[in-house]
Motif scaffolding. Structure first.
Motif, PDB file in Angstrom:
ATOM      1  N   UNK A 329      -7.803   2.226 -14.334  1.00  0.00           N
ATOM      2  CA  UNK A 329      -7.699   1.732 -12.964  1.00  0.00           C
ATOM      3  C   UNK A 329      -6.465   0.840 -12.828  1.00  0.00           C
ATOM      4  N   UNK A 330      -5.932   0.785 -11.621  1.00  0.00           N
ATOM      5  CA  UNK A 330      -4.739  -0.021 -11.364  1.00  0.00           C
ATOM      6  C   UNK A 330      -5.073  -1.248 -10.527  1.00  0.00           C
ATOM      7  N   UNK A 331      -4.342  -2.309 -10.773  1.00  0.00           N
ATOM      8  CA  UNK A 331      -4.423  -3.523  -9.966  1.00  0.00           C
ATOM      9  C   UNK A 331      -3.333  -3.458  -8.903  1.00  0.00           C
ATOM     10  N   UNK A 332      -3.698  -3.746  -7.673  1.00  0.00           N
ATOM     11  CA  UNK A 332      -2.759  -3.647  -6.548  1.00  0.00           C
ATOM     12  C   UNK A 332      -2.289  -5.043  -6.162  1.00  0.00           C
ATOM     13  N   UNK A 333      -0.973  -5.181  -5.996  1.00  0.00           N
ATOM     14  CA  UNK A 333      -0.384  -6.460  -5.586  1.00  0.00           C
ATOM     15  C   UNK A 333       0.262  -6.280  -4.213  1.00  0.00           C
ATOM     16  N   UNK A 334      -0.172  -7.086  -3.257  1.00  0.00           N
ATOM     17  CA  UNK A 334       0.419  -7.090  -1.909  1.00  0.00           C
ATOM     18  C   UNK A 334       1.097  -8.434  -1.678  1.00  0.00           C
TER      19      UNK A 334
END
Length: 351
Positions: A329-334
């Motif tokens: 799974x990927x971690x999303x950075x906004x």
């Protein structure tokens, strides 16, 4: 790493393969017996009976089965031997040829003794042709079976190696977190001792509670447990920063039993504090919330320090890689000019 068993070409496999071959080769005799045909021509011989008897049918099945079974055992024995260089074809073929001739002659002698009348030489040639055909089928099928199982073993070994590498990398990354957290905590404690001894004592007590959590050796934990730990950690930070640091929780209880990697929230909160100004003029609010998409959000207003604290490059990069290794799974950075947000996937437990 768990040991990988070597390829097993066993006597049980040989038994069922030989039985199948013998039944297929003798299907004509079986059909003739069932429908009661008047005569049968054995390999290399003349008509032997006015009608096909059950003992003749069974005899041919037994002869072909025994030939196929013995040849399978020979092939499997040679293919399983580690000392056989590259499973040398010449060694296997030579052994199979000799075994086929010897066994075929032996069966022909038995057949001649049991069936009075057929000429011995045509009977032997017919039996040898039949057994040679069986030898070709057995040798080719043994090779195909060996190659197929060898490929399966190679794939299994590669998958196991990849899994062990992933575990090693994961534990190596996890081992970086505890010393990093301890180092920062001791630095904070050192600062508090010089400023407020009572807060320093409270900090030590809270720190002991926090480190009980770090002693667990889990690779995954429920969101509820992680939130309890993070609450203790944030309490330590609020001892240090007072009313200048605010932690806001907006957690949907339906996600409490979802899985998360230990120290995930604490790592992100620590990063927020490390890279943003926390002061009387610019108090910092960190919001921890869940979303409908089974994600956990850790967000904060952007209040960058003039000189960012130096780190060891652990933090977010470490967490991102651990999630990828654990669950792909990927971690999303906004990030915008005003807001910085990190989204962590929440993993539903297998039912």
């Amino acid at each position: 790493m768990k040991s990988i068993h070597k390829i097993s070409l066993s006597y049980k496999t040989a038994f069922f393969l030989a039985l199948g071959i013998s039944l297929l080769i003798n299907i004509l005799f079986i059909i003739m017996f069932i429908y009661g045909r008047e005569s049968v021509m054995p390999p290399g011989g003349d008509r032997i009976r006015p009608s096909l008897k059950i003992h003749i049918t069974l005899l041919y099945v037994l002869f072909n089965f025994s030939t196929a079974y013995i040849l399978y055992l020979i092939n499997f024995f040679l293919l399983n031997k580690n000392y056989l260089p590259h499973r040398n074809w010449m060694i296997i073929i030579s052994t199979v040829v000799v075994a086929t001739v010897v066994w075929s002659l032996f069966l022909s002698v038995i057949q001649i003794a049991l069936m009075h009348g057929p000429p011995p030489l045509p009977m032997m040639w017919g039996g040898l042709l039949r057994d040679s055909f069986i030898a070709v089928v057995v040798t080719l099928s043994s090779q195909l079976l060996y190659v197929s199982r060898k490929q399966q073993q190679t794939l299994l070994e590669n998958e196991t190696l990849m899994l062990e590498n992933m575990r090693s990398r994961f534990h190596a990354l996890k081992s970086q977190v505890d010393p990093h957290f301890l180092f920062n905590s001791l630095n904070t404690l050192n600062s508090l001792i010089a400023i407020d001894r009572e807060k320093a004592q409270e900090y030590v007590q809270q720190l002991s509670n926090v480190f009980r959590y770090t002693l667990q050796n889990k690779t995954e934990i429920t969101l509820e447990e992680e939130l309890k730990f993070n609450s203790s950690y944030c309490h330590l930070m609020q001892i240090r920063y007072g009313d200048n640091l605010h932690i806001v929780y907006n957690i949907d209880e339906q996600y409490h039993q979802y899985l998360i990697i230990p120290f995930s929230i604490q790592t992100l909160v620590e990063n927020v504090i490390k890279h943003n100004v926390v002061s009387n003029k610019l108090p910092l609010t960190v919001t921890i919330a869940t979303s409908d998409k089974a994600c956990l959000s850790v967000s904060n207003p952007v209040q960058p320090k003039k000189e960012a604290e130096r780190g060891e490059g652990i933090g977010l990069i470490n967490l991102r890689e651990r999630y990828h290794l654990m669950w792909k799974e990927d971690i999303v950075v906004n990030q915008t000019d005003d807001l910085f947000e990190v989204l962590i996937p929440l993993i539903k437990k297998d039912s």
